[in-house]
Design an enzyme around this catalytic site. Structure first.
Site, PDB file in Angstrom:
ATOM      1  N   SER A  25       0.813  -1.213   0.000  1.00 55.73           N
ATOM      2  CA  SER A  25       0.000   0.000   0.000  1.00 55.73           C
ATOM      3  C   SER A  25       0.845   1.260   0.000  1.00 55.73           C
ATOM      4  O   SER A  25       0.317   2.357  -0.222  1.00 55.73           O
ATOM      5  CB  SER A  25      -0.922   0.012   1.225  1.00 55.73           C
ATOM      6  N   ASN A  53      -3.808   6.602  -0.958  1.00 59.61           N
ATOM      7  CA  ASN A  53      -3.162   6.931   0.311  1.00 59.61           C
ATOM      8  C   ASN A  53      -2.406   8.248   0.264  1.00 59.61           C
ATOM      9  O   ASN A  53      -2.081   8.809   1.312  1.00 59.61           O
ATOM     10  CB  ASN A  53      -2.225   5.794   0.727  1.00 59.61           C
ATOM     11  N   HIS A  74      -2.514  -3.122  -5.955  1.00 57.22           N
ATOM     12  CA  HIS A  74      -2.937  -2.748  -4.607  1.00 57.22           C
ATOM     13  C   HIS A  74      -4.447  -2.914  -4.468  1.00 57.22           C
ATOM     14  O   HIS A  74      -5.225  -2.068  -4.919  1.00 57.22           O
ATOM     15  CB  HIS A  74      -2.516  -1.310  -4.299  1.00 57.22           C
ATOM     16  N   GLU A 115      -5.459  -0.535  -7.515  1.00 58.03           N
ATOM     17  CA  GLU A 115      -4.461   0.359  -8.094  1.00 58.03           C
ATOM     18  C   GLU A 115      -3.405  -0.480  -8.821  1.00 58.03           C
ATOM     19  O   GLU A 115      -2.766  -1.338  -8.201  1.00 58.03           O
ATOM     20  CB  GLU A 115      -3.806   1.215  -7.011  1.00 58.03           C
TER      21      GLU A 115
END
Length: 394
Positions: free
Chosen positions: A123, A194, A144, A156
């Protein structure tokens, strides 16, 4: 290199919640899947959890017995990575430690065919750095998934510096075949979700530290703006330690950019062991059944803040920072505007994508809000993206 969806073999390294979830997704898409874990018995436990979860779905009538049996038959385990069968793709979901992942990828490269795609579910770690352990880094990328993988649609697809176009295209098509919504991005700190989401947590924490409002009032302001959860209650749900670790990783990988500096309030919570729901106390206190105690917003204060000066308006301040992050990411060429908005809607359940939001508010308005914040709180956290000016008329 072409990996058609269907019977091609998939292997998953790591049988925790993420690894088992990814294995379930692949098996339900029709692949034979082999699971391996360094902990003795963990892979078998992972398969058992998958089957138990599917049995619950069968009991609710959401899958039939034939589908359950087919998935159960598709799942297998081995004891060591070297025993994995030749696979079209191997996805690792082990702990977030660069050295551990590099060692694993070196072993995978030594035992898998030359055309096997090697994917990391990291991540926050750099795909390019992970690929350093592989003689042919062109076949390494990030996939991800979001937790829980069988439920969350977003994946992702993360390109390292050496990842080939063919591998990116093949992986993207594979994720679509698995029923996911893939978005492509470069391997930069935090990828899309993130990275762009950092201000959602950080602004509320800074407003709380400044005494602008209590946690319940700040959270309610964001919920009324359309966010499914307030940022402070969300960090309690995620785990203050987990959220801090991701934030710290992004901050360190961006050379301590003040935009991403973790807050003292979150560091103090983690140091005190107040990690959120899982410990019974974080920003809030929790009853045994997980419900929050004493979480009543101050309606009068809420009316004063929302629509007031941007320095103390939790909604305007948070949204302006989300838009700024998204604009900057697109401007750097790390993802497309459509992929950023899709990622934030699906990965975080935001009511709209940040670029869509910026266009609705007006990029000139957002730029002025950020300039106001930058004057009020100098130091670089609120510096407007240089790309905002170019988007004023869009």
């Amino acid at each position: 290199m072409t990996t058609p969806p269907g019977p091609s073999h998939v292997s998953v390294v790591g049988a925790g919640a993420m690894g088992a979830g990814i294995a379930q997704v692949a098996a339900m898409a029709g692949h034979p899947v082999t699971l391996v874990d360094a902990v003795t018995g963990a892979a078998e436990d992972g398969v058992a959890r998958i089957i138990a979860g599917l049995q619950r779905l069968e009991a609710k009538g959401r899958i039939d017995s034939a589908r359950l049996e087919a998935v159960a038959q598709a799942l297998s385990t081995v004891t060591h990575v070297a025993e994995l069968p030749p696979s079209a793709v191997v996805v690792e979901a082990v702990r977030e430690d660069l050295g551990v992942k590099q060692q694993l990828f070196a072993e995978l490269a030594a035992h898998q065919p030359a055309d096997t795609i090697l994917a990391s579910n990291t991540s926050s770690l750099d795909i390019t750095a992970i690929a350093e352990a592989v003689p042919d880094p062109a076949r390494v990328l990030g996939l991800h998934f979001f937790n829980p993988p069988p439920v969350m649609r977003l994946v992702e697809v993360v390109r390292g510096a050496h990842t080939s176009d063919t591998v990116v295209t093949t992986a993207t098509e594979l994720m679509t075949a698995w029923g996911k919504t893939p978005v492509r991005c470069a391997s930069t700190p935090g990828f899309i979700v993130n990275r762009v989401a950092r201000p959602f947590y950080g602004e509320a924490q800074r407003l709380l530290m400044a005494g602008v409002a209590d946690a319940a009032t700040l959270d309610e302001a964001l919920r009324r703006a359309g966010f499914r959860m307030g940022p402070l209650e969300l960090t309690d749900l995620i785990g203050q330690d987990v959220n801090l670790a991701v934030g710290t990783s992004v901050w360190e990988q961006t050379d301590h950019d003040p935009r991403y500096e973790p807050t003292a309030v979150q560091r103090d919570l983690v140091a005190a062991g107040r990690l959120g729901r899982k410990t019974g106390e974080g920003i809030y206190r929790y009853a045994a059944d997980g419900t929050m105690r004493d979480a009543v917003p101050d309606e009068r204060r809420l009316e004063e803040l929302v629509g007031g000066p941007v320095e103390t308006d939790p909604v305007a301040r948070t949204v302006a920072m989300l838009v700024n992050e998204a604009v900057d990411l697109v401007h750097r060429g790390e993802a497309t505007a459509d992929d950023v908005d899709t990622a934030m809607r699906l990965g975080t359940n935001y009511p709209r994508g940040p670029l869509e939001w910026g266009a609705e508010i007006g990029y000139a308005v957002v730029a002025e809000q950020l300039a106001t914040l930058d004057r009020a709180f100098p130091g670089g956290r609120y510096r407007p993206s240089p790309a905002l000016a170019a988007r004023v008329d869009l």
